[in-house]
Design an enzyme around this catalytic site. Structure first.
Site, short mmCIF file in Angstrom:
data_model
loop_
_atom_site.label_atom_id
_atom_site.label_comp_id
_atom_site.label_asym_id
_atom_site.label_seq_id
_atom_site.Cartn_x
_atom_site.Cartn_y
_atom_site.Cartn_z
N ARG A 8 0.69 -1.02 0.04
CA ARG A 8 -0.04 0.06 0.00
C ARG A 8 0.74 1.13 -0.15
O ARG A 8 0.14 2.34 0.16
CB ARG A 8 -1.10 0.07 1.27
CG ARG A 8 -2.13 -1.17 1.19
CD ARG A 8 -2.76 -0.99 2.63
NE ARG A 8 -3.84 -2.23 2.36
CZ ARG A 8 -5.05 -1.94 1.90
NH1 ARG A 8 -5.49 -0.73 1.63
NH2 ARG A 8 -6.03 -2.97 1.81
N CYS B 258 -2.09 -6.49 3.40
CA CYS B 258 -2.63 -7.55 4.42
C CYS B 258 -4.26 -7.37 4.30
O CYS B 258 -4.77 -6.43 4.62
CB CYS B 258 -1.93 -7.52 5.66
SG CYS B 258 -0.13 -7.98 5.56
N VAL C 240 -8.28 -1.86 16.65
CA VAL C 240 -7.78 -1.04 15.64
C VAL C 240 -8.32 -1.57 14.15
O VAL C 240 -8.72 -0.95 13.43
CB VAL C 240 -6.33 -1.41 15.72
CG1 VAL C 240 -5.56 -0.55 14.63
CG2 VAL C 240 -5.92 -0.63 17.15
#
Length: 440
Positions: A97, A121, A333
């Site tokens: 990313r 991921c 998170v």
């Protein structure tokens, strides 16, 4: 033929390993070099896949990257920087990313940026739409195309006021890399303040940026016209350090992690001691070991820094399968970070996942139907099994479980682990593990 790692488990891991620069800092520091008018030197760089991907992306944009593998030093020279072909960017981006963070520097230097579809991921909702919205706030024009996203700034990039709905590390990095050369002043509220963010700020300040960080998570950036190069030693990888610490605990071993730094592991070390692990700090690193007494269960909640970080959660869950009693882990998170527990359950672990928030920390996922809390009963006798690695931290956690399990485990998809763990097979073999790699 895909790579296959065969592990004969049941042996304590003993010896020493070395960790180098943080995977969550080094690629971003490499991107920051694009902003400089002079070469930069980054020290303590690990040999991981993400570094290779960013090296390739920089190279196709005309940046000269010289590597010294033995010392972990990179010299990055952006003076011949140019636009790259879209097809080249797509080829070299891989599953990373990181390309989204190229946008600000490329627009400042080349007037435009292109990013392909992004991977990474699969651990939860990590949309790039918020990155794009941040860039629009600075004055960027975003054109979504079939092959990717083309971004321009026909009127230049201007300072902006932003307030993040969540202290996202990626969004904070995007703002920093864009704001340092934007015209005027940028104010970012509810920013991420992880150690890697502070290290990136230190790099940008070396280059000539004017950045201040307030105690209320507000970052203020005064744009400048020109940035020079930097000379910087990357902070050590606290995630890899914690992973080796958990490996020592799960396998009843004793591992000295050279390069580990206590300061950025405070929340982890507190938890490590509560569960029954021992550690000893010296000038060169931290020694971690299983103290011999039964491990204790606990209640654990992940949080943004300075809390217990989400990347520490997965290897710690493996340790909790060996604790005597019931433990609760509340993930706040990433909403899908417990997918890796399916393999642990096949190995014999007792883990139940829940949609409810089993904790007291504020959580975004309680009413959104995600399995984001885990109840772990132990101790469980783990047995070897076949595993396909789902993501970076989950994959290393599977390795830890396989190393502690009785019998043989066969692990595929280990290429994902290469994204963030340098020479991990050599390291576990050096700690006494019985492992064999086959395939290509």
């Amino acid at each position: 033929m895909a790579k296959l790692l065969t592990i004969q488990g049941g042996k304590p891991l003993e010896g020493s390993v070395r960790v180098r620069g943080a995977k969550n800092l080094v690629p971003k520091a490499m991107v920051a070099s694009l902003l400089g008018s002079e070469p930069s030197k980054l020290r303590n760089v690990p040999e991981i896949k993400d570094v290779e991907i960013v090296t390739n992306l920089l190279t196709i944009h005309g940046v000269t990257v010289d590597v010294e593998p033995e010392t972990g030093d990179l010299t990055l020279d952006p003076r011949q920087m140019r636009n790259a072909e879209h097809s080249e960017i797509d080829t070299h981006a891989g599953d990373s990313r990181i390309p989204i963070l190229f946008c600000g520097p490329l627009m400042h230097k080349n007037g435009e940026a292109f990013i392909p579809d992004l991977g990474g991921c699969r651990i939860g909702d990590r949309p790039i739409d918020y990155h794009l919205e941040v860039l629009r706030t600075f004055g960027a024009v975003v054109d979504k195309q079939v092959t990717g996203i083309h971004i321009t700034a026909p009127k230049g990039l201007k300072g902006a006021k932003l307030d993040l709905p969540y202290p996202s590390v990626g969004a904070t990095e995007q703002v920093l890399l864009t704001a340092v050369m934007a015209e005027g002043i940028t104010e970012l509220k509810n920013a991420a303040v992880e150690p890697e963010i502070h290290d990136l700020i230190a790099i940008l300040q070396q280059m000539g940026a004017i950045i201040s960080v307030n105690t209320d998570r507000t970052i203020r950036i005064e744009g400048v016209d020109r940035l020079s190069g930097f000379r910087h030693r990357a902070i050590p990888d606290r995630n890899e350090s914690a992973s080796w610490a958990s490996a020592a605990l799960v396998t009843r071993g004793d591992i000295y992690v050279r390069g580990a730094a206590q300061r950025d592991l405070t929340a982890f070390l507190n938890t490590y001691r509560k569960i029954g692990g021992e550690f000893e700090v010296d000038d060169d690193g931290i020694r971690f070991w299983h103290a011999g007494d039964p491990l204790k269960p606990l209640v654990l909640e992940t949080d943004v820094h300075p809390g217990f970080m989400t990347d520490w959660q997965q290897p710690m869950v493996v340790a909790l399968t060996q604790a005597h009693g019931v433990s609760i882990v509340h993930e706040t998170v990433y909403e899908n970070r417990f997918g890796f527990t399916e393999a642990l359950k096949r190995m014999g672990a007792s883990i139940q996942l829940h949609r409810e928030c089993l904790g007291s920390n504020p959580c975004r996922f309680g009413q959104r139907n995600f399995l984001h809390s885990a109840v772990i009963s132990g101790p469980s006798e783990l047995k070897g099994t076949d595993i396909d690695v789902p993501d970076l931290r989950g994959g290393f956690s599977h390795l830890i479980a396989a190393l502690a399990a009785q019998g043989t485990s066969r692990v595929t998809g280990i290429e994902i682990i290469n994204r963030g763990y340098e020479r991990f097979i050599d390291k576990i073999a050096g700690l006494g593990a019985d492992v064999e790699m086959t395939g290509r």
